[in-house]
Every structure is written in structure tokens, then in C-alpha cells.
Design an enzyme around this catalytic site. Structure first.
Site, mmCIF file in Angstrom:
data_model
loop_
_atom_site.group_PDB
_atom_site.id
_atom_site.type_symbol
_atom_site.label_atom_id
_atom_site.label_comp_id
_atom_site.label_asym_id
_atom_site.label_seq_id
_atom_site.Cartn_x
_atom_site.Cartn_y
_atom_site.Cartn_z
ATOM 1 N N ARG A 225 0.861 -1.188 0.000
ATOM 2 C CA ARG A 225 0.000 0.000 0.000
ATOM 3 C C ARG A 225 0.895 1.236 0.000
ATOM 4 O O ARG A 225 1.941 1.257 0.670
ATOM 5 C CB ARG A 225 -0.914 0.042 1.234
ATOM 6 N N HIS A 273 -1.073 -0.005 -9.973
ATOM 7 C CA HIS A 273 -1.807 -0.945 -9.111
ATOM 8 C C HIS A 273 -2.269 -2.165 -9.918
ATOM 9 O O HIS A 273 -3.455 -2.505 -9.934
ATOM 10 C CB HIS A 273 -3.003 -0.258 -8.431
HETATM 11 P P1 NAP Z 1 -2.147 -11.010 5.229
HETATM 12 O O1 NAP Z 1 -2.262 -12.443 4.855
HETATM 13 O O2 NAP Z 1 -3.105 -10.421 6.187
HETATM 14 O O3 NAP Z 1 -0.649 -10.807 5.755
HETATM 15 C C1 NAP Z 1 -0.235 -9.630 6.329
HETATM 16 C C2 NAP Z 1 1.179 -9.838 6.865
HETATM 17 O O4 NAP Z 1 1.631 -8.586 7.410
HETATM 18 C C3 NAP Z 1 1.227 -10.862 8.002
HETATM 19 O O5 NAP Z 1 2.410 -11.615 7.922
HETATM 20 C C4 NAP Z 1 1.238 -9.977 9.246
HETATM 21 O O6 NAP Z 1 1.871 -10.554 10.367
HETATM 22 C C5 NAP Z 1 2.058 -8.812 8.743
HETATM 23 N N1 NAP Z 1 1.838 -7.609 9.565
HETATM 24 C C6 NAP Z 1 0.691 -6.928 9.747
HETATM 25 N N2 NAP Z 1 0.878 -5.910 10.599
HETATM 26 C C7 NAP Z 1 2.158 -5.961 10.962
HETATM 27 C C8 NAP Z 1 2.967 -5.189 11.846
HETATM 28 N N3 NAP Z 1 2.470 -4.150 12.524
HETATM 29 N N4 NAP Z 1 4.264 -5.534 12.001
HETATM 30 C C9 NAP Z 1 4.781 -6.606 11.338
HETATM 31 N N5 NAP Z 1 4.083 -7.371 10.488
HETATM 32 C C10 NAP Z 1 2.786 -7.050 10.314
HETATM 33 O O7 NAP Z 1 -2.209 -10.092 3.915
HETATM 34 P P2 NAP Z 1 -1.906 -10.499 2.401
HETATM 35 O O8 NAP Z 1 -3.038 -11.233 1.818
HETATM 36 O O9 NAP Z 1 -0.551 -11.130 2.349
HETATM 37 O O10 NAP Z 1 -1.873 -9.055 1.704
HETATM 38 C C11 NAP Z 1 -0.932 -8.059 2.120
HETATM 39 C C12 NAP Z 1 -1.316 -6.738 1.490
HETATM 40 O O11 NAP Z 1 -1.023 -6.751 0.081
HETATM 41 C C13 NAP Z 1 -2.804 -6.402 1.515
HETATM 42 O O12 NAP Z 1 -3.200 -5.904 2.771
HETATM 43 C C14 NAP Z 1 -2.911 -5.342 0.438
HETATM 44 O O13 NAP Z 1 -2.652 -4.091 1.033
HETATM 45 C C15 NAP Z 1 -1.763 -5.691 -0.520
HETATM 46 N N6 NAP Z 1 -2.246 -6.140 -1.846
HETATM 47 C C16 NAP Z 1 -1.859 -5.441 -2.953
HETATM 48 C C17 NAP Z 1 -2.270 -5.849 -4.211
HETATM 49 C C18 NAP Z 1 -1.810 -5.139 -5.450
HETATM 50 O O14 NAP Z 1 -2.277 -5.423 -6.556
HETATM 51 N N7 NAP Z 1 -0.885 -4.201 -5.348
HETATM 52 C C19 NAP Z 1 -3.094 -6.969 -4.355
HETATM 53 C C20 NAP Z 1 -3.473 -7.658 -3.209
HETATM 54 C C21 NAP Z 1 -3.050 -7.242 -1.950
HETATM 55 P P3 NAP Z 1 1.246 -11.861 11.076
HETATM 56 O O15 NAP Z 1 1.493 -12.977 10.084
HETATM 57 O O16 NAP Z 1 2.043 -12.007 12.306
HETATM 58 O O17 NAP Z 1 -0.196 -11.584 11.283
#
Ligand code: NAP
Length: 310
Positions: A225, A273
Site C-alpha cells: 500500500r 496498481h
Molecule cells: P495477510 O495475509 O493479512 O498478511 C499480512 C502480513 O503482514 C502478516 O504476515 C502480518 O503478520 C504482517 N503484519 C501486519 N501488521 C504488521 C505489523 N504491525 N508488524 C509486522 N508485520 C505485520 O495479507 P496479504 O493477503 O498477504 O496481503 C498483504 C497486502 O497486500 C494487503 O493488505 C494489500 O494491502 C496488498 N495487496 C496489494 C495488491 C496489489 O495489486 N498491489 C493486491 C493484493 C493485496 P502476522 O502474520 O504475524 O499476522
């Protein structure tokens, strides 16, 4: 009994999702009335995109869950009228797309493709890249997307470190957490990938002090993000060569305004994006499965923790 499923997203998404969702709901045996127009008190589930006009969930008194079409939930998780469970999107197509985007951009920088493609000027630049085993990639966020990207890069031989909120143990990835873990990850990140959700804790995580921890000539990829990075601090850091390049897919304001300095900066690559999209055929199956679970009184998948914000 018929289950009323309100599709609350724009018309283009309705065109994309209507048939796959009807098919997926039938396949899991849910007799559903899927529509963009159902009286609020009769709605059982809401399939939602944050761009929807629906912002007040108060009238949806019997709604059992809101099922977000996107992985990121920062635009809905703080909605004070939302008191029903919120599930986010975890879609195999979305994950595969992100793995491909991240791997492609890591290899671009690892192999120095720009140098050889952009400078066909008669100069023999014999400067072979190191092997992947001699290159460290750090991924902030080891969730659905970060872990899959880390595993793919480790499979190519990269030395992969990952950072998350909770401790993890993932084969082939050096798993770090906490403040010390973040410092460690940044100090070794020749290529840094941001795959964190946007929350109060992660906003502006990459500020001037943390950018300064990166090795000289590091590269940042941000498909997470836009607001994970302090824009002004990044522009200042690029001038110091730490990082040497930023490939940005997400921005504080999207579309990125034409006058934004990122567009013209020689050390910034802007992608609009497109790192990864939710794919209707596979995402429809995820939504249908959650509705089946709700109807069978089974726990929903991919629930958002409202306190953590993701
Ligand atoms: P997810 O499964 O919820 O994973 C989030 C990861 O971030 C987890 O490992 C979590 O730790 C970690 N995290 C969250 N808060 C943290 C903090 N304060 N300190 C350290 N680590 C932290 O999410 P995801 O499905 O992988 O997606 C991640 C992000 O990618 C989405 O939220 C979205 O913003 C972005 N995204 C972008 C696109 C694009 O096209 N550009 C597409 C899809 C998604 P824990 O494992 O310990 O909970």
C-alpha cells in the site's frame, strides 16, 4: 430457504462476478438470490468492494457477514456501522499474480536488466550479476502473499528474510519479527518487498530513519500500500542512493496524479496498481464457500481481526 446475497460493488464488477458467483453458489449447494438490489432487512450476506456506495451497514440487521472482494480492508475495517463479521479475499489467482509480479521485478533488478536493455550504446559492460544465492531479498509481511512470494524466491535460490508481527517458522525463509527483526531485515535487504496491510501501525513504516538502514544500492518494491512509505522521505533517500530505485505499484492517491514527482523521477518505476487482481472465477469460489459455511453454522474463512485492522 433462499439465501439473499447483495452484491454491493460497481457495475463493472457486477458484470465480471455475476455469472461466476451464481455458478459457484450452485456448486456448493446454496440456493441463492444474488442481486444488486435487495431490501436491507432481508440481506443475509453482502459481497462488498470498498468503492461501493454502501457505507452505512446499520439497516442490514440480519446480515451474517460482509465478504470483501479485495485482500486489503483498510477502507472498510474502521467503518463504525459495521458490526457483523468481515472476511477479506484470499484468492489463489490473486496470490499467483502477486508471486509473478514480485518475482519479475526482483529479477529485473537482480539481473540488472535495465543496464543492458536501456544502454545499447556500443559499450561492453562486462558486469555479470551475482547468483541469487548471493542476493538477499527481505519481505515485510509474511501473510498469504508475502509467504508465497518468499517461497517462490527461495525456490529460485535467493537468500530470503521475512518480517511479520508474530513469530513464524517457514522453511527456506529467515523469519524475523519485532523491532530488532525489522532492523535486521532492512539492514540486509538488497531488494526489499513491502507486502504489509495498511494499518495504524504500518502507516509510514518506511520513514527516513528506516530507509537509512537499507544497504547502499538497495531496491524497494511496493505492491503493498502506498502509505507504507513516507513519500517525501523516499524522494530524499533516492537522492542519497538508499534506495537506488523504487518500483511502486501502490500510492497514497490512486490514480497517481500526473504532477506527482514519482512519475518523472529517473529512479522510480510506477506501475498502476496492477501487481495482482482478484480473479472472478477463483474468488467467486472463495465467497461461495464462506456463504456455505455461514449457512451450515461453520466458522467463516479469512476473517479480519478488527482490533489489528487486517
Ligand atoms: P495477510 O495475509 O493479512 O498478511 C499480512 C502480513 O503482514 C502478516 O504476515 C502480518 O503478520 C504482517 N503484519 C501486519 N501488521 C504488521 C505489523 N504491525 N508488524 C509486522 N508485520 C505485520 O495479507 P496479504 O493477503 O498477504 O496481503 C498483504 C497486502 O497486500 C494487503 O493488505 C494489500 O494491502 C496488498 N495487496 C496489494 C495488491 C496489489 O495489486 N498491489 C493486491 C493484493 C493485496 P502476522 O502474520 O504475524 O499476522
Amino acid at each position: 430457504m433462499t439465501t439473499n446475497v447483495l452484491f454491493a460493488a460497481n457495475d463493472a464488477l457486477w458484470q465480471d462476478y455475476r455469472d461466476p458467483l451464481r455458478k459457484a453458489l450452485a456448486e456448493v449447494g446454496v440456493d441463492a438470490n444474488l442481486s444488486t438490489d435487495i431490501p436491507a432487512p432481508k440481506v443475509d450476506y453482502i459481497v462488498y468492494s470498498p468503492g461501493s456506495d454502501l457505507q452505512d451497514f446499520t439497516p442490514y440487521t440480519r446480515c451474517k457477514a460482509v465478504l470483501n472482494l479485495w485482500a486489503g480492508v483498510e477502507n472498510i475495517v474502521t467503518n463504525p456501522t459495521l458490526d457483523m463479521p468481515l472476511a477479506r479475499m484470499v484468492d489463489e489467482g490473486l496470490t499467483q499474480g502477486m508471486v509473478e509480479w514480485v518475482t519479475g521485478h526482483v529479477l529485473r533488478h537482480h539481473l540488472g536488466l535495465d543496464t543492458h536493455i536501456m544502454h545499447q550504446d556500443g559499450t561492453w559492460r562486462h558486469d555479470p550479476p551475482p547468483l541469487a544465492t548471493d542476493r538477499t531479498v527481505a519481505i515485510l509481511g509474511l501473510g498469504q502473499l508475502g509467504q508465497a512470494c518468499g517461497e517462490a524466491l527461495a525456490g529460485l535460490g535467493f537468500d530470503v528474510a521475512g518480517w511479520s508481527r508474530s513469530p513464524k517458522d517457514i522453511p527456506e525463509i529467515t523469519c524475523l519479527h519485532g523491532d530488532d527483526g525489522l532492523k535486521d531485515a532492512l539492514e540486509k535487504a538488497e531488494i526489499l518487498v513491502l507486502l504489509l496491510p495498511l494499518t495504524d501501525e504500518t502507516t509510514d513504516l518506511m520513514n527516513a530513519a528506516r530507509l537509512a538502514l537499507l544497504p547502499r544500492n538497495a531496491v524497494i518494491l511496493n505492491p503493498g500500500r502506498g502509505a507504507l512509505i513516507d513519500d517525501d522521505a523516499l524522494l530524499a533517500a533516492l537522492d542519497l542512493g538508499k534506495p537506488a530505485h523504487a518500483t511502486l505499484d501502490t500510492f497514497r492517491t490512486e490514480p497517481l496524479p500526473p504532477e506527482h514527482p514519482f512519475w518523472a523521477h529517473p529512479q522510480v518505476t510506477v506501475t498502476p496498481h496492477i501487481a495482482s487482481e482478484t480473479r472472478p472465477s477463483s474468488a467467486a469460489r472463495v465467497i461461495a464457500e464462506n456463504i456455505r459455511r455461514g449457512e451450515a453454522d461453520e466458522p467463516f474463512l479469512h476473517l479480519v481481526d478488527r482490533d489489528l485492522g487486517y
